[in-house]
Design a protein around this motif. Sequence first.
Motif, mmCIF file in Angstrom:
data_model
loop_
_atom_site.group_PDB
_atom_site.id
_atom_site.type_symbol
_atom_site.label_atom_id
_atom_site.label_comp_id
_atom_site.label_asym_id
_atom_site.label_seq_id
_atom_site.Cartn_x
_atom_site.Cartn_y
_atom_site.Cartn_z
ATOM 1 N N ASN A 111 0.830 -1.204 0.000
ATOM 2 C CA ASN A 111 0.000 0.000 0.000
ATOM 3 C C ASN A 111 0.868 1.259 0.000
ATOM 4 O O ASN A 111 2.079 1.212 0.259
ATOM 5 C CB ASN A 111 -0.918 0.019 1.225
ATOM 6 N N ASP A 112 0.220 2.393 -0.263
ATOM 7 C CA ASP A 112 0.941 3.671 -0.281
ATOM 8 C C ASP A 112 1.462 4.059 1.090
ATOM 9 O O ASP A 112 2.445 4.774 1.207
ATOM 10 C CB ASP A 112 0.025 4.783 -0.813
ATOM 11 N N ASN A 113 0.798 3.605 2.150
ATOM 12 C CA ASN A 113 1.220 3.978 3.492
ATOM 13 C C ASN A 113 2.352 3.083 4.023
ATOM 14 O O ASN A 113 2.730 3.190 5.177
ATOM 15 C CB ASN A 113 0.029 3.956 4.458
ATOM 16 N N GLY A 114 2.888 2.207 3.208
ATOM 17 C CA GLY A 114 4.024 1.391 3.604
ATOM 18 C C GLY A 114 3.658 0.019 4.154
ATOM 19 O O GLY A 114 4.543 -0.762 4.493
#
Length: 118
Positions: free
Chosen positions: A38-41
Motif C-alpha cells: 500500500n501507499d502507506n508502507g
Amino acid sequence: MKKFILSALAVTLVASPLLAAAPAEAQQRREVTTVRHNDNGRTVVTKKTVTRAPQYRNWRAGQQFDRRQAQNYRVITTYKTYRLAAPPRGSQWVRSGNDALLINGRGNVVQVRGGAFR
C-alpha cells in the motif's frame, strides 16, 4: 527384527492409497498468494485457494469411456423415453452432458447420440 519388518510393511500398505490419491487432489486445488504494498508502507498478503473444474470430453466412437471425464454421468435405463434403441447384451446407454453414449462391455464407446437430452 521380524516385528519391525512386519510393522513397516503394514504402514506402507495403509499409507499407499493415501499417497496415490494426493497428486489427483493437488491438480484440482492450488493456493495462490498475492503480496501487495500500500501507499502507506503496509504490506498486504492475500491467500486464496483456486479450484479448477474438471475437463470434460467430447466423445467419439472407439474411445475408451471413463465416467470421471463425463459431464453429468448417469446410466440410462429408460432408453425408450429418449428414442434410443435397446442396447445389445452386455452394453448400456449412459449420459454425458446432453449426449447419449452406447458403451460396450469392455468400456468402449460404440455410438454417440449428440443432443439426446435437450
